[in-house]
Design a protein around this motif. Structure first.
Motif, PDB file in Angstrom:
ATOM      1  N   PRO A 228      -7.696  14.793   0.996  1.00 58.21           N
ATOM      2  CA  PRO A 228      -6.881  14.726   2.213  1.00 58.21           C
ATOM      3  C   PRO A 228      -6.786  16.075   2.936  1.00 58.21           C
ATOM      4  CG  PRO A 228      -5.479  14.859   0.284  1.00 58.21           C
ATOM      5  CD  PRO A 228      -6.878  14.749  -0.225  1.00 58.21           C
ATOM      6  N   LYS A 229      -6.576  15.964   4.244  1.00 59.73           N
ATOM      7  CA  LYS A 229      -6.380  17.154   5.046  1.00 59.73           C
ATOM      8  C   LYS A 229      -4.904  17.562   4.945  1.00 59.73           C
ATOM      9  CE  LYS A 229      -7.217  18.576   9.834  1.00 59.73           C
ATOM     10  NZ  LYS A 229      -7.474  18.054  11.187  1.00 59.73           N
ATOM     11  N   ASP A 230      -4.669  18.866   4.946  1.00 58.94           N
ATOM     12  CA  ASP A 230      -3.286  19.346   4.837  1.00 58.94           C
ATOM     13  C   ASP A 230      -2.419  18.758   5.948  1.00 58.94           C
ATOM     14  OD1 ASP A 230      -3.672  20.781   2.618  1.00 58.94           O
ATOM     15  OD2 ASP A 230      -3.951  22.727   3.619  1.00 58.94           O
ATOM     16  N   ASP A 231      -1.191  18.499   5.624  1.00 61.50           N
ATOM     17  CA  ASP A 231      -0.204  18.018   6.587  1.00 61.50           C
ATOM     18  C   ASP A 231      -0.595  16.717   7.271  1.00 61.50           C
ATOM     19  OD1 ASP A 231       1.632  20.029   6.133  1.00 61.50           O
ATOM     20  OD2 ASP A 231       0.499  21.413   7.412  1.00 61.50           O
TER      21      ASP A 231
ATOM     22  N   LEU B 162      -6.483   5.307   9.297  1.00 58.49           N
ATOM     23  CA  LEU B 162      -6.033   6.277  10.288  1.00 58.49           C
ATOM     24  C   LEU B 162      -5.565   7.550   9.592  1.00 58.49           C
ATOM     25  CD1 LEU B 162      -3.931   4.211  12.861  1.00 58.49           C
ATOM     26  CD2 LEU B 162      -6.378   4.369  12.553  1.00 58.49           C
ATOM     27  N   GLU B 163      -5.970   8.674  10.157  1.00 60.02           N
ATOM     28  CA  GLU B 163      -5.467   9.957   9.664  1.00 60.02           C
ATOM     29  C   GLU B 163      -4.272  10.327  10.527  1.00 60.02           C
ATOM     30  OE1 GLU B 163      -7.819  13.685   8.147  1.00 60.02           O
ATOM     31  OE2 GLU B 163      -7.566  13.844  10.310  1.00 60.02           O
ATOM     32  N   MET B 164      -3.104  10.375   9.887  1.00 65.02           N
ATOM     33  CA  MET B 164      -1.868  10.540  10.651  1.00 65.02           C
ATOM     34  C   MET B 164      -1.271  11.931  10.427  1.00 65.02           C
ATOM     35  SD  MET B 164      -1.314   7.398  11.894  1.00 65.02           S
ATOM     36  CE  MET B 164       0.432   7.466  12.244  1.00 65.02           C
TER      37      MET B 164
ATOM     38  N   VAL C 120     -11.504  -0.529  -6.110  1.00 65.87           N
ATOM     39  CA  VAL C 120     -12.250   0.709  -5.919  1.00 65.87           C
ATOM     40  C   VAL C 120     -11.326   1.903  -5.660  1.00 65.87           C
ATOM     41  CG1 VAL C 120     -12.565   0.637  -3.402  1.00 65.87           C
ATOM     42  CG2 VAL C 120     -14.404   1.525  -4.846  1.00 65.87           C
ATOM     43  N   CYS C 121     -10.066   1.648  -5.330  1.00 61.24           N
ATOM     44  CA  CYS C 121      -9.169   2.738  -4.925  1.00 61.24           C
ATOM     45  C   CYS C 121      -9.010   3.752  -6.067  1.00 61.24           C
ATOM     46  CB  CYS C 121      -7.809   2.188  -4.507  1.00 61.24           C
ATOM     47  SG  CYS C 121      -6.681   3.488  -3.978  1.00 61.24           S
TER      48      CYS C 121
ATOM     49  N   LEU D 185       0.832  -1.202   0.000  1.00 62.43           N
ATOM     50  CA  LEU D 185       0.000   0.000   0.000  1.00 62.43           C
ATOM     51  C   LEU D 185       0.864   1.249   0.000  1.00 62.43           C
ATOM     52  CD1 LEU D 185      -3.310   0.282   1.861  1.00 62.43           C
ATOM     53  CD2 LEU D 185      -1.846   2.270   1.691  1.00 62.43           C
ATOM     54  N   ASN D 186       0.601   2.117  -0.948  1.00 64.45           N
ATOM     55  CA  ASN D 186       1.382   3.339  -1.109  1.00 64.45           C
ATOM     56  C   ASN D 186       0.815   4.448  -0.221  1.00 64.45           C
ATOM     57  OD1 ASN D 186       2.785   5.547  -1.921  1.00 64.45           O
ATOM     58  ND2 ASN D 186       2.353   5.329  -4.110  1.00 64.45           N
ATOM     59  N   LEU D 187       1.468   4.680   0.902  1.00 59.50           N
ATOM     60  CA  LEU D 187       0.984   5.695   1.840  1.00 59.50           C
ATOM     61  C   LEU D 187       1.071   7.091   1.244  1.00 59.50           C
ATOM     62  CD1 LEU D 187       2.545   4.335   5.144  1.00 59.50           C
ATOM     63  CD2 LEU D 187       0.137   4.333   4.510  1.00 59.50           C
ATOM     64  N   GLY D 188       1.972   7.255   0.292  1.00 54.98           N
ATOM     65  CA  GLY D 188       2.090   8.555  -0.343  1.00 54.98           C
ATOM     66  C   GLY D 188       0.886   8.871  -1.214  1.00 54.98           C
ATOM     67  N   ALA D 189       0.242   7.836  -1.728  1.00 49.16           N
ATOM     68  CA  ALA D 189      -0.863   8.058  -2.655  1.00 49.16           C
ATOM     69  C   ALA D 189      -2.218   8.125  -1.948  1.00 49.16           C
ATOM     70  CB  ALA D 189      -0.875   6.955  -3.693  1.00 49.16           C
ATOM     71  N   CYS D 190      -2.367   7.368  -0.881  1.00 51.94           N
ATOM     72  CA  CYS D 190      -3.685   7.245  -0.230  1.00 51.94           C
ATOM     73  C   CYS D 190      -4.197   8.611   0.206  1.00 51.94           C
ATOM     74  CB  CYS D 190      -3.593   6.311   0.967  1.00 51.94           C
ATOM     75  SG  CYS D 190      -5.153   6.154   1.867  1.00 51.94           S
ATOM     76  N   ILE D 191      -5.474   8.887  -0.145  1.00 51.45           N
ATOM     77  CA  ILE D 191      -6.054  10.185   0.206  1.00 51.45           C
ATOM     78  C   ILE D 191      -7.070  10.056   1.341  1.00 51.45           C
ATOM     79  CG2 ILE D 191      -5.666  11.263  -2.034  1.00 51.45           C
ATOM     80  CD1 ILE D 191      -8.656  10.525  -2.662  1.00 51.45           C
ATOM     81  N   GLY D 192      -7.232   8.870   1.878  1.00 53.89           N
ATOM     82  CA  GLY D 192      -8.124   8.721   3.043  1.00 53.89           C
ATOM     83  C   GLY D 192      -9.599   8.829   2.723  1.00 53.89           C
ATOM     84  N   CYS D 193     -10.016   8.435   1.514  1.00 53.41           N
ATOM     85  CA  CYS D 193     -11.426   8.604   1.128  1.00 53.41           C
ATOM     86  C   CYS D 193     -12.322   7.500   1.692  1.00 53.41           C
ATOM     87  CB  CYS D 193     -11.558   8.636  -0.391  1.00 53.41           C
ATOM     88  SG  CYS D 193     -11.040   7.098  -1.180  1.00 53.41           S
ATOM     89  N   ARG D 194     -11.726   6.449   2.205  1.00 51.67           N
ATOM     90  CA  ARG D 194     -12.426   5.310   2.803  1.00 51.67           C
ATOM     91  C   ARG D 194     -13.334   4.560   1.798  1.00 51.67           C
ATOM     92  NH1 ARG D 194     -14.029   8.508   7.879  1.00 51.67           N
ATOM     93  NH2 ARG D 194     -12.508   8.010   9.462  1.00 51.67           N
TER      94      ARG D 194
END
Lengths: 425, 318
Positions: B152-155, B130-132, B262-263, B97-106
């Motif tokens: 995604p949320k900034d930072d 998780l939103e980190m 679905v991603c 899983l590419n953490l750099g790409a994931c936007i947290g859309c669930r």
């Protein structure tokens, strides 16, 4: 065989006989046990959603009580060791009450594990695919059931011999007595390993848990027996020497002191280094801040400080030379039983789940239905223990034997031999 | 119930005993009365006698599948296509899983629920995102319940966590009845007809990957996914564990898991680690990957990586 059936029939009949206090006590226990059964039936119909447990806190009051009662069961050994190894004969005739307590406690343990199962109807899967020796739970199933058998055998044999007016043959029970001592330590160690073996739960994954379990068990168990013996002394003509109470008091004092010391060791390790894995302990003792700054999570804080307070009171009483009155000893016993119950349940089982392995904080509070199930099992256990003691005393005092039929009049039930409360040194 | 010395009962005590016994029975029946509303369809003799998955031969499995088909039809009015799909030889599934790409859309969370027939109320989800905050990979700092109109949320970065299909799984080790085990292709599965619901595996899992059916699952009839497999997404009952199984009814047939399909940003890569040309083999070969909680010794088959040239750092540039 026929004689044995007559014996069982007489025991059954005897369990209904007693003065009004006995009958009231039994009625009360029966009512609570039935309320618990009713609550459990609701749980069977609706599922475990009737409890306060969640995916985050997946074990609660049931497993907490189970853990505490394994300790109570193990404590029978604490009576046996001084009698047979150090030849302290004052306790000799009283060991059986410890072993009867072990039987009742194990029955409660098995009940608590059963009500914690999502599919209790599949229990026979244990016999078909028993994951032994990998799963510590299978170890627990083995050691608890063997311990139950050992104690049933010892108690059953001694009572049967007294009933038949035979002298018990040492080789028929002494080997089992010694085996039971080792076994008692094993049941509590294995139960501790159930938790200790989980690498994903840092709060449990510590070598000190098993010794702490044993120390607290060897305090709470004999404390319960001290209380029982005084009730026996008050309401029956069974001889309970002061020396026995004094010996038990010493056992309890030492065990509770060791328990306090081990708690201190644990607290130091958790808090001095301030490592990340101590977060569950922080939650338990001080509470945690909400991530979003909205209030605090601190459901367990009052519990653990009550436990520490109660155990401290008990220790102070036990170590104060001026306080030798039995009444004070009783207060100390009640305080430490409650204190250790909290320490093992709210203090040891629940906090390991908070926060979850992913850092999520979901607090746990038992539901009314869950508490009713617990009370029901306790009532059932006390009912069993009361009946065991009720039957055993007339047999051991020679009032109920194979050739001596009994009637209400000949079996001591009232305060016939109430002894004055003497000081215990 | 007092017996006099010659063993006979006098009339008074007999009546007392009889009233007592009758009262006791009445109280017992009253205590048991909630059982009247117990759904007995899950407690049939056939199910009671069913063997462990590994002991079912082909004809027995056919019978079991037939029974499940009927059950599903009766309950959800859908005819399922349910099979027992076996693992393929020489295949070992791995996720990256590419953490750099994931936007947290669930989207993965919900696609998983729909694909795998999880209970909707209460909703059981296999994936937790998780939103980190930037600057840490300590999951205790993650937010599980973030709810913004826009991600995604900034930072912040996002870390989806699901079953890691460990090579050394603590969950299967602790199960007292072997109701959960790791298949030859690396997927840890649960036999829902064998689990006794002790939740020891749930306590053992360091990744919060297992879920318990605290009550009877509820799925709207029209939302049931009829493509089912015995060890994956067939409907469950209350009182048993379930978990992510890498959509084995799809992946063993050469498809990708639902969460990957679905991603929207292609953050998820899945495949056979024994095939050097698979996506995951390429990721493991060329990216700097890491696993979660390496120190607990579970040896996960689920890897995370940060891709340097991901879209969000480009966005940040302007």
């Amino acid at each position: 065989m026929g004689a044995y059936l007559v014996f069982l029939k007489r025991c059954f009949a005897l369990s209904f006989i007693g003065d009004w206090r006995y009958r009231l006590w039994m009625l009360l226990l029966t009512v609570v046990a039935l309320l618990g059964l009713n609550a459990y039936c609701k749980q069977l119909v609706d599922g475990m959603i009737t409890t306060g447990m969640t995916d985050q806190v997946s074990w609660g009051l049931y497993i907490a009580n189970f853990t505490f009662l394994v300790g109570m069961a193990a404590a029978a050994a604490m009576m046996v060791i001084p009698v047979y190894i150090y030849k302290k004969t004052a306790l000799h005739d009283l060991v059986i009450f410890g072993e009867l307590l072990a039987v009742a406690a194990i029955l409660m343990c098995l009940a608590f594990v059963t009500v914690d199962l999502g599919r209790p109807d599949r229990f026979m899967h244990l016999f078909l695919r028993f994951n032994f020796p990998m799963s510590m739970l299978t170890w627990d199933v083995v050691v608890l059931n063997v311990y139950l058998m050992l104690n049933l055998h010892i108690c059953g044999y001694l009572v049967w011999c007294a009933y038949k007016k035979k002298k018990p043959g040492k080789k028929f029970y002494m080997p089992f007595v010694f085996l039971a001592v080792f076994w008692a330590i094993s049941i509590h160690t294995v139960t501790a390993f159930l938790y200790v073996g989980l690498g994903g739960r840092p709060f449990w994954n510590a070598a000190i848990i098993a010794p702490r379990f044993l120390a607290s068990a060897f305090a709470a168990g004999p404390a319960f027996i001290i209380l029982t013996l005084q009730i026996i002394r008050k309401f029956t003509d069974y001889n309970v020497p002061d020396e026995a109470l004094a010996l038990l008091r010493r056992i309890v004092t030492v065990a509770l002191t060791i328990n306090a010391f081990l708690l201190g060791c644990e607290l130091f390790t958790e808090f001095y280094t301030g490592a990340a894995h101590s977060i569950s302990a922080k939650y338990l003792f001080f509470g945690l801040d909400n991530h979003h700054g909205l209030g605090r999570y601190e459901a367990l804080v009052p519990w653990i400080w009550s436990a520490i307070g109660l155990n401290t009171i008990a220790l102070l009483i036990l170590y104060t030379p001026a306080v030798k009155k039995v009444a004070w000893l009783n207060i100390a016993c009640v305080a430490m039983i409650v204190g250790i119950w909290i320490e093992k349940g709210m203090g040891l089982i629940i906090p390991a789940f908070i926060p979850s392995p992913l850092g999520e904080i979901v607090e746990y509070a038992p539901t009314a239905n869950e508490i009713l199930v617990c009370l029901g099992i306790w009532a059932f256990g006390l009912l069993a223990y009361t009946i065991f003691v009720r039957i055993t005393i007339p047999v051991l005092t020679g009032k109920l034997t194979y050739d001596h039929s009994y009637s209400l009049e000949t079996v001591g039930t009232g305060e016939s031999d109430q002894k004055s409360k003497e000081t215990v040194s | 119930m007092s017996c006099s010395s010659n063993g006979s009962m006098d009339r008074r005590s007999f009546f007392r005993a009889a009233t007592g016994a009758a009262g006791g029975m009445a109280a017992l029946v009253a205590a048991l009365s909630p059982l009247k509303s117990l759904d007995t369809s899950d407690f049939t003799v056939e199910k009671f006698l069913q063997q462990h998955y590994k002991e079912l031969d082909e004809t027995e499995m056919a019978k079991v599948l037939d029974r499940i088909t009927k059950e599903v039809e009766e309950r959800y009015k859908v005819r399922p296509d349910i099979r027992d799909i076996k693992p393929k030889d020489g295949v070992e599934f791995v996720y990256a899983l590419n953490l750099g790409a994931c936007i947290g859309c669930r989207k993965c969370v919900h696609a998983c629920v729909e694909e795998n027939n999880q209970s909707r109320d209460p909703e059981i989800q296999y994936i937790r995102v998780l939103e980190m905050p930037r600057g840490t990979i300590d999951i205790e700092k993650g937010d599980h319940t973030y709810d913004h109109p826009k991600v995604p949320k900034d930072d912040h970065f996002y870390m989806p966590i699901q079953c890691h299909q460990c090579e050394n799984p603590p969950c299967t080790k602790v199960c007292p009845v072997e109701a959960t085990w790791t298949e030859p292709d690396g997927i840890t599965v649960v036999d829902y007809d064998w689990c006794i619901g002790c939740r020891y595996c749930e306590a053992a899992c360091p990744y919060f990957a297992r879920r318990f059916n605290f009550t009877e699952p509820s799925i709207p009839k029209e939302e049931v996914n009829p493509t089912m497999s015995y060890l994956s997404n067939r409907p469950r009952h209350k009182g048993v564990m379930e978990k992510c199984h890498f959509c084995l009814h799809r992946t063993r047939n050469g498809q990708n898991p639902a969460c990957l399909e679905v991603c929207p940003v292609g953050a998820r890569k899945f495949g056979d680690i024994k095939d050097p040309n698979s996506d995951v083999s390429q990721v493991l070969k060329h990216k700097r990957v890491f696993v979660l909680k390496e120190e607990v010794g579970t040896i996960p088959r689920f890897f995370y990586y940060f891709d340097e040239d991901y879209h969000r750092s480009e966005e940040k540039g302007d």
